[in-house]
Design a protein around this motif. Sequence first.
Motif, PDB file in Angstrom:
ATOM      1  N   TRP A  99      69.823  48.676  68.406  1.00 38.64           N
ATOM      2  CA  TRP A  99      69.074  48.664  67.178  1.00 38.64           C
ATOM      3  C   TRP A  99      69.617  49.966  66.276  1.00 38.64           C
ATOM      4  N   GLY A 100      70.363  49.890  65.180  1.00 36.90           N
ATOM      5  CA  GLY A 100      70.802  50.927  64.522  1.00 36.90           C
ATOM      6  C   GLY A 100      69.828  51.861  64.058  1.00 36.90           C
ATOM      7  N   SER A 101      70.062  53.142  64.367  1.00 37.34           N
ATOM      8  CA  SER A 101      69.069  54.005  63.878  1.00 37.34           C
ATOM      9  C   SER A 101      69.489  55.246  63.417  1.00 37.34           C
ATOM     10  N   PRO A 102      70.109  55.144  62.132  1.00 37.08           N
ATOM     11  CA  PRO A 102      70.612  56.340  61.284  1.00 37.08           C
ATOM     12  C   PRO A 102      69.710  57.217  60.865  1.00 37.08           C
ATOM     13  N   PRO A 103      69.991  58.644  60.368  1.00 40.24           N
ATOM     14  CA  PRO A 103      68.765  59.320  59.640  1.00 40.24           C
ATOM     15  C   PRO A 103      67.867  58.582  58.561  1.00 40.24           C
TER      16      PRO A 103
END
Length: 272
Positions: free
Chosen positions: A63-67
Amino acid sequence: MSELTREDIEGLGSPLARIVEVHETLASTQERARELARAGTPHGTLVVSEVQTGGRGRLGRSWGSPPGGLWMSLVLRPDFDASRAARVTQTAAVAVAKALWEIGVEARIKWPNDLLIGGAGGPKVCGILAESSAGSGSVLHRAESGELQRRLDYVVLGVGLNANLDPAVLQVRDRAVTTLRSELGQDANLLEVLRLILTNLDVELSRMEDFEAILEDWRALNCTLGERVRVQRFGTSLEGIALDLTPEGALVLQTVDGPVELFEGEIEHLRQ
Ligand code: BTN
């Protein structure tokens, strides 16, 4: 620096945020919450991270979780039998969907608990991951019926909400995704979104005994029932019409060979 601070979250006074951790970076809030749960942290422990380097989705996906997203996991200790753990999945979907409607985002639930915009086949704005642990022998208890039951030890409820970021930043190639920023045309107030999620979760979790009422709300908010869907199951692909939910929330699929109940899995909405 995260827009959300521990002090602000604690200031919400939510019974689901009695203990709060806010991190700038974590591998996964889900893992941290589980670590705390194993160490005995109470119901209502919330872990938030601005960035996750190893965010996990359902069925072993990443699960991509950037700012800019709201990446959070909650430790819950619901007072019911372990056999009812799966109820948290639909309950959480109803709660988070209601919170999004309250900020003007018309989210629909794709079975079991993805939140999409614009109905079947629409882009995904939020994913939910409920992982439970039944206790060891010491938490066996006798129900009123006299039957020995295994008490649910804890549930770690993860919510991944694509909030104040652009969809392209998520770098998801295999499906359409959207964000609150895209849907609202501006950034959302993350503290207010979190407040609404916690408030709705608290309301829905407190009425989980009346699961039929929760499933009624799930039906009203869903975009799967009535649709033709495909699901991968035991290495083969199954197609059918999503008919309804069973009283425990399994999906009933009408296939050419008759009805099939699905308890877990990833469905694909097909064009009718
Ligand atoms: C899914 O749709 O597959 C579920 C996605 C759940 C993602 C959230 S983000 C916060 C929490 N930490 C994780 O590693 N996963 C969940």
